[in-house]
Scaffold this motif. Structure first.
Motif: not given
Length: 653
Positions: A219-222, A317-337
């Protein structure tokens, strides 16, 4: 002439092929020479052929050779191709040692031998083959060592070896280890998800550290960022910039690290850029000496940015626009769901079970501490409740009991026998000391609580100094017998030391004895009579003065026995009693003075409260003491007579 020719030919053959001559008498050397190229020029891809040949030979010398080969301690003599080891690698010349007999074969210089140095990959392959030998050894200790080695550095090659060994292992302890190791290796290295999920689900209900150690790495994530959520990644959760789990600065820094956004200019960056662009005392046409504020430096930097000399700063304002245009997430290092879903579900169940057992363990800790406080306070409850005497020297009676145990143990080496002697002796000594103090000091100070407090406080200091002069200030050893060593372990979470169990048992015994004394004996009847109405008791022929003396002695004697018990796990020092006097008074006050049921309830409340605070803040034990005192102060505001209020003289006082 012909015979001479054949003799010369045989001699020449011996010179050309001495290794063959050596191998004829040594089966190990024969196998090694047959696979010389695979061994000398071993690689991870080709070494298995040589190992298969060695394993197929079933020679008893093979495991020792593999160990030496893996440790880079094998040499080949160039003159005849003989495989040897050496006595001292740093010596010159080298002393060659026969692999089979261990006998010296002469010497050779480093130029006359080839040192085999297998790389890490080859060493790992050799190690896997070596484990096979160790797992099939007749000695269970050797097999246990092989399992420990696999547990330290598990490898995919170990999985089939463990499966095969389980089928034939007859030692139940080793079989349990093999099964646990099989689950771990299956989760880590099995090829199909179905097998891995089944292994994970087999851990359900287990609370062992090993089980959690298997599941947590899955369950380690990056953290990652993208324009949109990828479908080919095993997503653990989506993060929102600006939340507690992902502050805005961290989110933008992640964008910068992925080259998805320009770095923001910091105050230090502005300063460095201005310094780098100083020209004859000016920066962007502005004198350097005028750049004495953040606003002035930012204006100069903006001028440089407009000229293209430095990168323009990113506004909020520019930084917020850049942030809003991307999605942030944590992904498991283990590839199998499927694997991570099974691990989450299993680990959640384990954590719930662990939480229940932690509650049980905390309850046992609170019960243990309550029994200690009960033993320390029960004597004080009798003297304070029956007589109304605030005895600040009560802790020193506890200390005297602990030193009694120490002295007895120095005279009687048998720890069990010494404790059996120390318990009644401590009671007798502290009973006598209590009677002496009551007859010489306390009897003249009844109804004068402040003077009693000061007098007993002075006696406590005097007793500490006397003990310090006799025994010294350093801690004295008072050792528990072997049957009290260690702890009673119910599982990996719940445990309690045998000393705490013994103290709990001692507390139960004293509770029962005191209840019987106070309720089923003439002394108890007289004590209760004096407690409720001393004048009426005196008119009935009871001597209140004598009852007070015996009561004070009884309370002091019980403190001495408590000192023996406490000394088994606490340091026996002159200050031992001061560590328990405050808790003893709080126990008595909270429980209700003069009542053993109240003392029991007070000890339980304070013990559980203190352990609860320590659990919430384990790094600060002083906080537990502080909160406990505040709790007692608050409690007596609402119930000044304690949990179980006493009726009679003490209640009236």
């Amino acid at each position: 002439m012909k015979s001479v020719f054949f003799a010369a030919l045989l001699a020449l053959a011996g010179l050309l092929s001495p290794a063959m001559a050596q191998s004829d008498g040594d089966p190990l050397q024969q196998v090694l020479n047959e696979n010389r190229e695979l061994i000398v020029d071993a690689s991870r891809r080709t070494v298995q052929g040589a190992l298969d040949a060695l394993l197929a030979s079933e020679l008893p010398e093979v495991p020792a050779f593999l160990q030496l080969w893996q440790a880079r301690e094998i040499y080949v003599r160039d003159s005849d191709g003989l495989f040897v080891t050496v006595e001292d690698e740093d010596a010159d010349p080298l002393t060659l040692i026969d692999l089979t007999t261990g006998e010296a074969l002469g010497t050779a210089t480093s130029r006359e031998v080839t040192h085999l140095r297998p790389n890490r990959g080859v060493q790992n392959v050799i190690g896997a083959s070596l484990v096979l030998f160790q797992l099939n050894a007749e000695d269970p200790a050797v097999r246990a060592g092989a399992l420990a080695a696999i547990a330290r550095t598990p490898d995919e090659s170990h999985l089939p070896l463990i499966r095969e060994r389980i089928e034939v292992e007859d030692d139940p302890d080793l079989r349990d280890q093999l099964e646990a190791l099989l689950v771990r290796l299956t989760v880590a290295f099995a090829e199909d998800d179905e097998t891995r999920v089944a292994a994970i689900e087999s851990l359900a209900g287990s609370i062992s550290v090993e089980a959690r150690g298997i599941l947590n790495p899955l369950l380690a994530t990056t953290r990652a960022v993208a324009m949109e959520l990828p479908e080919d990644r095993n997503i653990a959760r989506v993060l929102t910039p600006g939340s507690d789990e992902l502050p805005t600065d961290e989110a933008y820094g992640l964008l910068v690290s992925e080259n998805l956004a320009p770095p923001r200019v910091t105050r230090a960056g502005i300063r460095d850029a201005l310094i780098a662009n100083i020209d004859d005392g000016f920066v962007a046409g502005v004198p350097v000496h005028t750049l004495d504020s953040d606003e002035a430096r930012l204006a100069a930097y903006m001028t440089l940015a407009e000229a293209g000399t430095v990168p323009p700063p990113v506004t909020d304002e520019q930084a917020q626009v850049i942030l809003n245009s991307h999605v942030f997430f944590e992904t498991y290092r283990e590839p199998s769901g499927a694997v991570t879903s099974a691990a989450v579900q299993t680990l959640d169940g384990i954590n719930r079970t662990v939480g229940v057992y932690e509650t049980v363990d905390l309850t046992l800790d609170g019960l243990s501490l309550a029994s200690i406080y009960f033993l320390a306070a029960i004597g004080l409850a009798i003297t304070f409740g029956v007589m109304g005497v605030i005895n600040m020297a009560h802790g020193e009676f506890i200390m005297m009991g602990a030193y009694t145990g120490y002295v007895v143990q120095t005279l009687v080496p048998d720890y069990t026998l010494s404790i059996a002697i120390a318990l009644p002796l401590a009671f007798a000594i502290t009973f006598g000391a209590g009677v002496a103090m009551e007859r010489s000091v306390i009897r003249f100070l009844y109804k004068r609580p402040l003077e009693t407090l000061l007098a007993t406080f002075g006696i406590s200091i005097a007793l500490q100094q006397i003990v310090r002069q006799v025994f010294g200030a350093q801690a004295r050893p008072f050792t528990a017998p072997d049957w009290l060593a260690g702890s009673l372990d119910f599982n990996d979470v719940v445990s309690i030391s045998y000393i705490r169990v013994a103290i709990f048992g001692l507390g139960v015994i004293f509770f029962i004895l005191l209840w019987l004394i106070l309720n089923k004996t003439r002394l108890g009847l007289e004590v209760r009579a004096v407690t409720q109405n001393p004048a009426m008791a005196a008119s009935m022929g009871i001597n209140p003065d004598r009852i007070n003396m015996l009561t004070f002695g009884l309370g002091s004697g019980i403190a001495g026995i408590a000192g023996v018990a406490i000394g088994l796990f606490a340091q026996v020092t002159p200050e031992l009693g001061t560590n328990y006097i405050v808790q003893s008074f709080m126990t008595v006050v909270v429980g209700g003075v003069g009542n053993i049921f109240g003392t029991l309830a007070g000890a339980g409340m304070i013990g559980f409260f203190q352990k609860g605070v320590e659990w919430l803040n384990p790094s600060n034990t002083l906080a537990a003491q502080t909160y406990m005192i505040l709790f007692v102060i608050l409690f007596i505001q609402f119930r000044p007579k304690g949990i179980i209020a006493l009726k009679g003289r003490a209640a009236g006082d």
